[in-house]
Scaffold this motif. Structure first.
Motif, PDB file in Angstrom:
ATOM      1  N   GLN A   1      14.190 -31.004 -36.286  1.00 34.55           N
ATOM      2  CA  GLN A   1      14.276 -30.336 -37.623  1.00 34.55           C
ATOM      3  C   GLN A   1      14.275 -31.470 -38.773  1.00 34.55           C
ATOM      4  O   GLN A   1      14.953 -32.205 -38.516  1.00 34.55           O
ATOM      5  CB  GLN A   1      15.243 -29.248 -37.728  1.00 34.55           C
ATOM      6  CG  GLN A   1      15.008 -28.187 -36.766  1.00 34.55           C
ATOM      7  CD  GLN A   1      16.091 -26.903 -36.976  1.00 34.55           C
ATOM      8  OE1 GLN A   1      17.161 -27.321 -37.393  1.00 34.55           O
ATOM      9  NE2 GLN A   1      15.534 -25.702 -36.590  1.00 34.55           N
TER      10      GLN A   1
ATOM     11  N   CYS B   1      11.833 -27.557 -41.661  1.00 33.90           N
ATOM     12  CA  CYS B   1      10.791 -27.236 -40.816  1.00 33.90           C
ATOM     13  C   CYS B   1      10.999 -27.919 -39.217  1.00 33.90           C
ATOM     14  O   CYS B   1      11.988 -28.726 -39.139  1.00 33.90           O
ATOM     15  CB  CYS B   1       9.439 -28.287 -41.126  1.00 33.90           C
ATOM     16  SG  CYS B   1       8.937 -27.866 -42.793  1.00 33.90           S
ATOM     17  N   THR B   2      10.338 -27.277 -38.122  1.00 36.79           N
ATOM     18  CA  THR B   2      10.669 -27.675 -36.843  1.00 36.79           C
ATOM     19  C   THR B   2       9.390 -28.247 -36.179  1.00 36.79           C
ATOM     20  O   THR B   2       8.441 -27.562 -36.374  1.00 36.79           O
ATOM     21  CB  THR B   2      11.083 -26.565 -36.193  1.00 36.79           C
ATOM     22  OG1 THR B   2      12.151 -26.112 -36.647  1.00 36.79           O
ATOM     23  CG2 THR B   2      11.465 -26.885 -34.823  1.00 36.79           C
TER      24      THR B   2
ATOM     25  N   HIS C   1       7.555 -23.505 -40.218  1.00 38.37           N
ATOM     26  CA  HIS C   1       8.629 -23.188 -41.236  1.00 38.37           C
ATOM     27  C   HIS C   1       8.417 -21.652 -41.460  1.00 38.37           C
ATOM     28  O   HIS C   1       7.099 -21.142 -41.208  1.00 38.37           O
ATOM     29  CB  HIS C   1       8.717 -23.991 -42.352  1.00 38.37           C
ATOM     30  CG  HIS C   1       7.630 -23.821 -43.356  1.00 38.37           C
ATOM     31  ND1 HIS C   1       6.480 -24.600 -43.366  1.00 38.37           N
ATOM     32  CD2 HIS C   1       7.436 -23.011 -44.445  1.00 38.37           C
ATOM     33  CE1 HIS C   1       5.785 -24.444 -44.128  1.00 38.37           C
ATOM     34  NE2 HIS C   1       6.079 -23.366 -44.906  1.00 38.37           N
TER      35      HIS C   1
ATOM     36  N   SER D   1       4.052 -28.774 -37.104  1.00 32.81           N
ATOM     37  CA  SER D   1       5.393 -28.315 -37.358  1.00 32.81           C
ATOM     38  C   SER D   1       5.340 -27.052 -38.114  1.00 32.81           C
ATOM     39  O   SER D   1       4.210 -26.508 -38.258  1.00 32.81           O
ATOM     40  CB  SER D   1       6.162 -29.162 -38.683  1.00 32.81           C
ATOM     41  OG  SER D   1       5.422 -28.985 -39.845  1.00 32.81           O
TER      42      SER D   1
END
Length: 66
Positions: free
Chosen positions: A8, A19-20, A43, A41
């Motif tokens: 993250q 965000c991941t 989110h 990513s």
């Protein structure tokens, strides 16, 4: 350097987002040499998942959560 899936980070700017990392895309040429590496990513925004397919490694490193 390889960023593991699930990492993250916070985006920069006025509207920061958590965000991941969910995937990694690698582009190679005909010789098999790596030309481009980009991360995917996601989110949340207003209850929906938003996916960004063109995240550079430097953007992740700048916003890494320790």
């Amino acid at each position: 350097m390889d960023i593991p899936i699930g990492t993250q980070y916070m985006t920069r700017g006025k509207a920061k987002r958590l965000c991941t990392i969910i995937d990694k895309h690698i582009t190679t040429n005909m010789k098999g040499e790596i030309v481009k590496e980009r991360y995917v990513s996601s989110h949340d925004f207003c209850g929906q998942k938003v996916i960004d397919y063109e995240v550079a490694l430097c953007a992740i490193k700048l916003g890494a959560i320790q």
